[in-house]
Every structure is written in C-alpha cells, then in structure tokens.
Design an enzyme around this catalytic site. Structure first.
Site, PDB file in Angstrom:
ATOM      1  N   GLU A   1     -28.643  -0.104 -17.318  1.00 26.65           N
ATOM      2  CA  GLU A   1     -28.887  -0.163 -15.871  1.00 26.65           C
ATOM      3  C   GLU A   1     -27.556  -0.212 -15.138  1.00 26.65           C
ATOM      4  OE1 GLU A   1     -31.168  -3.713 -15.197  1.00 26.65           O
ATOM      5  OE2 GLU A   1     -32.598  -3.209 -16.769  1.00 26.65           O
TER       6      GLU A   1
ATOM      7  N   LYS B   1     -24.957  -2.012 -12.637  1.00 30.89           N
ATOM      8  CA  LYS B   1     -24.694  -3.408 -12.257  1.00 30.89           C
ATOM      9  C   LYS B   1     -24.394  -3.399 -10.754  1.00 30.89           C
ATOM     10  CE  LYS B   1     -22.301  -7.515 -13.888  1.00 30.89           C
ATOM     11  NZ  LYS B   1     -21.904  -8.053 -12.600  1.00 30.89           N
TER      12      LYS B   1
ATOM     13  N   ASP C   1     -23.495  -4.395  -7.123  1.00 36.22           N
ATOM     14  CA  ASP C   1     -22.481  -5.356  -6.700  1.00 36.22           C
ATOM     15  C   ASP C   1     -22.879  -5.991  -5.368  1.00 36.22           C
ATOM     16  OD1 ASP C   1     -20.232  -6.822  -6.781  1.00 36.22           O
ATOM     17  OD2 ASP C   1     -18.843  -5.179  -6.364  1.00 36.22           O
TER      18      ASP C   1
ATOM     19  N   TYR D   1     -35.097  -7.676 -13.270  1.00 35.25           N
ATOM     20  CA  TYR D   1     -35.442  -8.599 -14.356  1.00 35.25           C
ATOM     21  C   TYR D   1     -36.661  -9.426 -13.961  1.00 35.25           C
ATOM     22  CZ  TYR D   1     -34.483 -12.410 -17.758  1.00 35.25           C
ATOM     23  OH  TYR D   1     -34.545 -13.337 -18.759  1.00 35.25           O
TER      24      TYR D   1
ATOM     25  N   LYS E   1     -17.885  -3.875 -17.526  1.00 37.94           N
ATOM     26  CA  LYS E   1     -17.314  -3.825 -16.172  1.00 37.94           C
ATOM     27  C   LYS E   1     -16.363  -2.645 -16.034  1.00 37.94           C
ATOM     28  CE  LYS E   1     -16.978  -7.742 -13.975  1.00 37.94           C
ATOM     29  NZ  LYS E   1     -17.487  -8.462 -12.852  1.00 37.94           N
TER      30      LYS E   1
ATOM     31  N   CYS F   1      16.009  -7.223  13.034  1.00 31.57           N
ATOM     32  CA  CYS F   1      16.112  -6.522  11.760  1.00 31.57           C
ATOM     33  C   CYS F   1      16.629  -7.490  10.689  1.00 31.57           C
ATOM     34  CB  CYS F   1      17.056  -5.331  11.899  1.00 31.57           C
ATOM     35  SG  CYS F   1      17.334  -4.506  10.322  1.00 31.57           S
TER      36      CYS F   1
ATOM     37  N   CYS G   1      20.309  -6.103   9.601  1.00 34.86           N
ATOM     38  CA  CYS G   1      21.501  -6.018  10.444  1.00 34.86           C
ATOM     39  C   CYS G   1      21.350  -6.816  11.740  1.00 34.86           C
ATOM     40  CB  CYS G   1      21.826  -4.555  10.747  1.00 34.86           C
ATOM     41  SG  CYS G   1      20.606  -3.783  11.806  1.00 34.86           S
TER      42      CYS G   1
ATOM     43  N   CYS H   1      14.074  -0.536  13.566  1.00 34.53           N
ATOM     44  CA  CYS H   1      15.421  -1.010  13.824  1.00 34.53           C
ATOM     45  C   CYS H   1      16.170   0.209  14.362  1.00 34.53           C
ATOM     46  CB  CYS H   1      16.060  -1.502  12.522  1.00 34.53           C
ATOM     47  SG  CYS H   1      17.835  -1.702  12.724  1.00 34.53           S
TER      48      CYS H   1
ATOM     49  N   CYS I   1      22.748   0.288   9.966  1.00 35.85           N
ATOM     50  CA  CYS I   1      21.884  -0.641   9.232  1.00 35.85           C
ATOM     51  C   CYS I   1      21.873  -0.219   7.751  1.00 35.85           C
ATOM     52  CB  CYS I   1      20.499  -0.579   9.867  1.00 35.85           C
ATOM     53  SG  CYS I   1      19.290  -1.607   9.062  1.00 35.85           S
TER      54      CYS I   1
HETATM   55  S1  IVH Z   1     -29.553  -8.999 -15.586  1.00 35.29           S
HETATM   56  C1  IVH Z   1     -30.177 -12.900 -17.889  1.00 35.29           C
HETATM   57  N1  IVH Z   1     -29.206  -6.671 -14.447  1.00 35.29           N
HETATM   58  O1  IVH Z   1     -24.793  -9.439 -12.539  1.00 35.29           O
HETATM   59  C2  IVH Z   1     -29.740 -11.622 -17.310  1.00 35.29           C
HETATM   60  N2  IVH Z   1     -27.904  -8.491 -13.666  1.00 35.29           N
HETATM   61  O2  IVH Z   1     -22.947 -11.089 -14.258  1.00 35.29           O
HETATM   62  C3  IVH Z   1     -29.694 -11.624 -15.852  1.00 35.29           C
HETATM   63  N3  IVH Z   1     -26.425  -7.905 -11.787  1.00 35.29           N
HETATM   64  O3  IVH Z   1     -25.951 -12.646 -11.839  1.00 35.29           O
HETATM   65  C4  IVH Z   1     -28.939 -10.563 -15.215  1.00 35.29           C
HETATM   66  N4  IVH Z   1     -27.011  -5.801 -11.633  1.00 35.29           N
HETATM   67  O4  IVH Z   1     -26.221 -10.860 -10.035  1.00 35.29           O
HETATM   68  C5  IVH Z   1     -28.817  -7.962 -14.483  1.00 35.29           C
HETATM   69  N5  IVH Z   1     -29.044  -4.535 -13.506  1.00 35.29           N
HETATM   70  C6  IVH Z   1     -28.667  -5.824 -13.537  1.00 35.29           C
HETATM   71  C7  IVH Z   1     -27.710  -6.347 -12.647  1.00 35.29           C
HETATM   72  C8  IVH Z   1     -27.337  -7.680 -12.744  1.00 35.29           C
HETATM   73  C9  IVH Z   1     -26.246  -6.758 -11.116  1.00 35.29           C
HETATM   74  C10 IVH Z   1     -25.666  -9.147 -11.487  1.00 35.29           C
HETATM   75  C11 IVH Z   1     -26.521 -10.374 -11.307  1.00 35.29           C
HETATM   76  C12 IVH Z   1     -26.036 -11.348 -12.331  1.00 35.29           C
HETATM   77  C13 IVH Z   1     -24.676 -10.831 -12.673  1.00 35.29           C
HETATM   78  C14 IVH Z   1     -24.289 -11.202 -14.068  1.00 35.29           C
END
Ligand code: IVH
Length: 667
Positions: free
Chosen positions: A113, A115, A117, A226, A312, A406, A409, A424, A430
């Site tokens: 999936e 991640k 932000d 989740y 990451k 400056c 100088c 300057c 200078c």
């Molecule tokens: S699963 C027990 N899935 O990442 C597992 N987390 O560093 C629970 N996050 O606190 C997390 N995208 O805020 C999961 N597709 C994703 C996510 C995700 C972002 C964030 C979430 C979590 C942090 C973990």
C-alpha cells in the site's frame, strides 16, 4: 406535513445526501449536480429546523461543523495504535521478508500500500454509525476529534450495505491534498500569517482546531488502510478493505497483492517515481502480510507488528535546529543569508547549511535563532529552509534581523526598489566581490584561464591581482614568489592567460561580470553592437532595441560603463590585446573599402533594409554605430530621417551621404 411524513422525508433526504456525498467525495464520481445537491440539503435543513425532535448528530447537515469552541477529551483506544518498523533499502526489506518466511514456513502473500503522509486516525463504528474519531495520541489514548472528523465528507457517518460487525475500528490517514494545501497557504500569506511547512503539518494542525466549522472549510480527506475488530467479513486484509469500500469508506485503489518480495520491489520502484504525480504526499510504501491468520501467528513486538513494515522513500524534507545565520557577499555584491543547522540526514546526504534566500524570506518565515526548521531538497542542490515548527519555539526568541552593513567591508547595504536582495555597492573594493569577479572572469565559460578559486584568492591576497585586467600584467617571476607555484605551473598559468587573448568578444563581454549579463545576453549584445565601443556609446533606448534586452539589463549596462573604474579596466584589457570586437569571419569579409570608418544609418532605404545596410557596412570592414559623435565618419541618410540627427551631423560637420553614394563607395 405531519410528524410521520416529516420523519420519512428526513430519513429519505439523509440517506440520499449521504449516498451523494459518497459518490462525490469517496468515488469522485458525482451523479447529481451541485445545484441539485444543495437543493436537497436546504430542504433537509428546513425540515430539521421545523422538527427539532428528529435532530441527529449523524445527519449530513452536521458536516459543516459548528462554531462552539470545544476542548478535546482523551479517549482510550480499545486496541493500541502501534506504529510500523521502518526500512530504507532493499537489504533491510529483504531481512523482514526472511523473518516472515522463517516464522510462517508456508506460502503467504503480501499487500503493498502507499504510506500516506498525514496524521493517523482511529474511527470506531457501532451498529453502522460513526461513534468516535480519536487521534493516535500516545498509542493507548488520544484526543476525541469526532466533531472535526465529521466534517470530512469522505468519512461515512452511517454505513451502506451490510455485513459489518456490530462494533469495529477502522484506521486511516487524514491528509490534505496538494491543491487544498496550496490554496490554504496562499490565503495565510495574504493575511500575513505563517504558512504551513507541508501538507502533513497542515492536516494535523487543522484536525486540532477547536472549532469544527473552520475545519469544515479546510477540505481534509481520509484514506483508510486497516480494520480492527472481531467478526470481520473475511480473513484476508485485502478483501476486507475491498468490502469496507462498499460500506462507504475511501479505500484508495493503489494497493496491490504481491506473491514475492521481488514483486514488492517492483511496486516500490514504480511508486518512487510515480509519487511525484499524485495529488497528495506519500512518504513510503507499507508492506503487510495479507492473511489475518498468518498476521496473528507473526504477532507484535512491544511497539510494532511483525507482519507489516514500512519502506521509507529518501526524505526530501527534514526538521532540524537553526544554530546561526551567516551573511555571504557574492560576486555581484548581493548579500545572501545562509543558515547553519544542526546536521541532519536528507535525501542521502548530511545537511549542515541551507539557503534562506533573502530578507523578505526571513520576514515571511519569521525564522528565529534556535527554531526547529524544515529543510527541503526538492530538485535544488542547495537545501532550503521552507518553514518553522512554531510549536517548538522558545518563548523568548526574537525576530531575526537582517544586517545593515556589509560583513566584509562595512559599507552600508542598499536595496534597489523592486528587488529582493540587499547589495553592497562597494563593488571594486569589497574583497569577496573582487575575488568573485576574478573567479568569474577566469572561469571556463568566460576567459577559460587555467586557474581556480584558490588561485584567484591567492593572487588577490598577495596584491598581484586587484582587478581582472591585472591578470595580463602578471609575470612568471611574480608567480614563482608564491608558495603554490613552481616553474611548470607558473609557466602554464602565464601561457593560459596569453591564450585567453584569443577568446571571442561575446565571451569577453560575459567575463566582465556585468549584472544581469549572462552568457546568452552577452551573445545577443555582441551580435547587435559588434564592439565594446558601440556598446559603450549606446543609449538606454538603443540598448533596449537589441533582442532580449529590457530596461533592467539596459540600466545595469549603463551603470557599469558609467563607472570610471570599469572604463579603465576596459582600456587596460584593450591594451593587453583582448578581443573587444566581434571578429568577422575572414571569408565573409568582402572588401576593406570601409575599414576604419564609423557610419551611422538613419531613415528608410529603397534597396536594402536597415539590417542589410548594417551588414553591408561590416562586410566591407566598416563599423556601424548607433549614436552620432565627433568621431562619426558618415551619416548614411535615408527617407524620413529625423531632423535632429541631420542637424547634429551638420553641426559636427559630418558628411551626409545617401543610399546611392553608399553603394558607389562599396562597389
Ligand atoms: S498500517 C499496525 N498502512 O504510518 C499497523 N499505516 O509509521 C498500522 N500510515 O501510524 C499502520 N499509510 O499513520 C498503515 N497504508 C498504511 C499507512 C499507514 C500511512 C501511517 C500511519 C501509521 C504510520 C506508521
């Protein structure tokens, strides 16, 4: 309308409006117009006003939030909210895969999936209705932000369909899309407020506003990833998310089932590039074992699950402390504030310094010593400070002041109207401006003299070169008196300086380091004016006539040539034999009939255009100049010539010729 009829209509409107919310905000596929939606909403608002006994906190009318200032109460999470272990390369991810394989010792699948932000949220549902929305907090308890979360239209207040457990939790990330973030920061800047450093801060900051009607206006979004609870529909994480989508949750479609770690690497490779095209930020990839049975078998450590891990992406932004600010004076005299930072890892390198751009930027960011600042390395080589973490600010801190003198100088700095930089003005006195000019002059794209920054400094420090023209007075003996030079290296430098006398005029012009005269502008100027003398003679108006030359460049050129010291440098360069005229190709020269003659052209001609005339003069060895002076040899007058030019020529006793005379001269 009686009581029962009202209740029926209210229920119908609520269901209909929530369905449309789902189509619009979750599926991004609206099925009615905004106008029709608003009409239904108004009808519901009206009925709820008339029949207050049917009020319901889950009604779609409640999504606009309210103005009541509320404090957040802490609520305990039924299941702790853990975080994920991080990996940063294939090797670390490979170790995770090996551990999973070893523990399970049977076939399994991963779900990959994105991640997202933002800031994580835990939504609890009871009998298909949103009960609480709780922030992560310390993992065991967090803030109850239900009122704020209800304003996020993609979060269902009442679920669709069936099959959901009587009680369950679903977790996700509240994010702010780029478009919303951009608009919000523009508004903040307009109101003289501090902009948010990134969409993540904007999302978490917004969620903590204690006034839900303000939150509603910020247009947050929420992606779910989740489900936690008992009696979930299937024992596959992937399938459960697909089903949750049908209940009305926004489960993005970017997830993928992978049967090997190699497939996971492919997914990562793809998104490491594609993430730049997403309308929101992601900071990595999350890899999860799909089967809930296998998840249970793998279990948890005290902080993280053993069945999931994050990969990451190399951060392009980091947070660190601002230790001090240096003010650097560049070749052109512009003063740039440079931040010294507590060293921090960023996109694969350790960053200790970052640009603060200029005085305006310091004011805009309101950056102060000892602040925690956000540093970004997005495409640019020099990292930039893009924001301040105000929450961590020391209360006694004072706004950072830009210097007035400056640092090199001590000359008072100036700022030209309409420009952001402080300068300057002491350009010939200078030290960093002088060495900067020398470095620029000898650089490869300019005079291509075989020496670097260190040599330029050494020559300046030893008072051998104070201005660029001094380079041509250098002797081998002088160089040998310096530690760094030996017989061979001294000879090489002298030879290289000698060779630079052949560098063509456009590059010489660039080498002078006139403000705003870069390589391209220098080429255009040389092509138009052909020699340094015509350029010196040119008025602002005549300069602007040349291709790509505007007011700003013209003024800078005028200022440069009006400085006596610069004129002297040019004379010294001329005496040294530097190319100060465009060398006509020997083959293109037709004759020497006009050699040594300066001719000014004015008015319109029959046989040739003005440009062609100009070219003809040059082809026959003459010089076309643009303003009349006692040194002018002829005024070539065409039709409609201005009376002032004629008058001036007569006064100065300059012969006036017409087109036919000119043709005879070159025939
Ligand atoms: S699963 C027990 N899935 O990442 C597992 N987390 O560093 C629970 N996050 O606190 C997390 N995208 O805020 C999961 N597709 C994703 C996510 C995700 C972002 C964030 C979430 C979590 C942090 C973990």
């Amino acid at each position: 309308m009686n009581h029962n009829e009202a209740l029926d209509r209210i229920t119908f409107l609520r269901n209909t409006l929530e369905t449309h919310n789902y189509h619009y905000y979750t599926l991004s596929e609206p099925i009615i117009s905004d106008f029709d939606f608003d009409k239904l909403m108004k009808e519901l608002e009206k009925l709820e006003g008339e029949f207050p006994e049917f009020a319901d906190p889950h009604s779609p009318t409640q999504r606009v939030g309210n103005d009541i200032n509320q404090e957040f109460y802490q609520l305990e999470h039924k299941y702790p909210m853990l975080s994920l272990g991080n990996t940063y390369n294939e090797g670390e991810l490979g170790d995770f895969d090996a551990r999973v394989k070893k523990t399970l010792d049977e076939p399994f699948e991963y779900v990959c999936e994105l991640k997202y932000d933002g800031t994580s949220i835990n939504l609890t549902y009871e009998n298909g209705r949103l009960k609480h929305a709780i922030t992560r907090g310390d993992g065991t308890k967090g803030d109850d932000v239900t009122a704020n979360v209800k304003t996020i239209r993609s979060i269902p207040l009442t679920l669709f369909g069936e099959g959901f457990p009587a009680f369950f939790e679903i977790r996700g990330e509240i994010i702010m899309p780029h478009s919303v973030f951009k608009k919000l920061n523009e508004e903040k800047i307009q109101h003289g407020e501090q902009p948010f450093a990134n969409p993540r801060n904007a999302a978490s900051g917004t969620l903590k506003i204690q006034n839900s009607s303000l939150v509603a206006r910020r247009k947050l979004d929420c992606f779910l990833y989740y489900i936690v609870g008992e009696g979930l529909p299937t024992s596959s994480h992937f399938q459960n998310l697909e089903i949750a989508r049908k209940w009305g949750f926004k489960v993005p479609s970017y997830l993928k089932r992978c049967s090997s770690i190699e497939d996971v690497y492919e997914f990562i490779k793809y998104w490491n590039v594609e993430r730049k095209n997403l309308p929101f930020d992601i900071d990595g990839i999350v890899v999860k074992v799909d089967s809930l049975v296998q998840q249970r078998k793998l279990g948890f450590t005290s902080k993280t699950p053993r069945w999931a891990i994050s990969y990451k992406f190399q951060a392009e932004q980091a947070e660190t402390r601002l230790l001090s600010v240096d003010f650097q004076v560049g070749r052109t005299g512009a003063v740039t504030p440079v931040a010294n930072l507590e060293p921090v890892q960023l996109a694969g390198t350790t960053v200790k310094r970052a640009s603060l751009h200029n005085a305006d930027q310091i004011v805009l960011l309101d950056v102060r010593l000892n602040d925690m600042v956000f540093v970004e390395k997005a495409g640019e080589i020099i990292p930039q400070i893009i924001g301040v973490n105000i929450a961590n600010r020391n209360l006694n801190s004072q706004p950072l002041k830009f210097i007035e003198y400056c640092p090199e100088c001590n000359t008072p700095l100036i700022r030209t109207q309409g420009e952001v930089a402080f300068y300057c003005p002491n350009d010939n006195g200078c030290p960093p401006q002088i060495t900067g000019k020398i470095e620029h002059f000898i650089s490869r794209a300019a005079m291509n003299i075989n020496a670097g920054e260190a040599t330029a400094e050494l020559l300046y420090r030893n008072r051998l070169v104070n201005k660029v023209s001094d380079l041509y007075q250098l002797t081998k003996q002088q160089l040998l008196s310096l530690d760094r030079f030996a017989e061979k290296s001294a000879e090489n430098l002298i030879k290289s300086i000698e060779e630079s006398k052949q560098v063509p005029f456009p590059r010489v012009l660039f080498a002078l380091g006139i403000r705003f005269v870069g390589e391209t502008v220098a080429k255009k100027l040389a092509a138009h004016f052909k020699s340094i003398d015509s350029l010196i003679d040119a008025s602002t108006e005549e300069l602007i006539e040349a291709e790509e030359i505007g007011e700003r460049i013209a003024q800078s050129i005028m200022a440069y040539f009006s400085d006596e010291k610069n004129r002297q440098i040019l004379e010294d360069l001329r005496a040294a034999g530097i190319q100060l005229v465009v060398k006509e190709n020997a083959e293109s020269r037709i004759s020497d009939k006009l050699t040594g003659l300066s001719i000014i052209i004015s008015g319109n001609f029959e046989r040739y255009s003005r440009e062609e005339m100009k070219h003809l003069i040059e082809l026959h060895g003459g010089r076309n100049i643009s303003s009349i002076s006692p040194k002018t040899d002829y005024l070539l007058a065409g039709d409609k010539i201005g009376p002032s030019k004629l008058d001036k020529a007569r006064k100065l006793n300059i012969p006036i010729i017409n087109e036919n005379d000119f043709i005879k001269m070159i025939e």
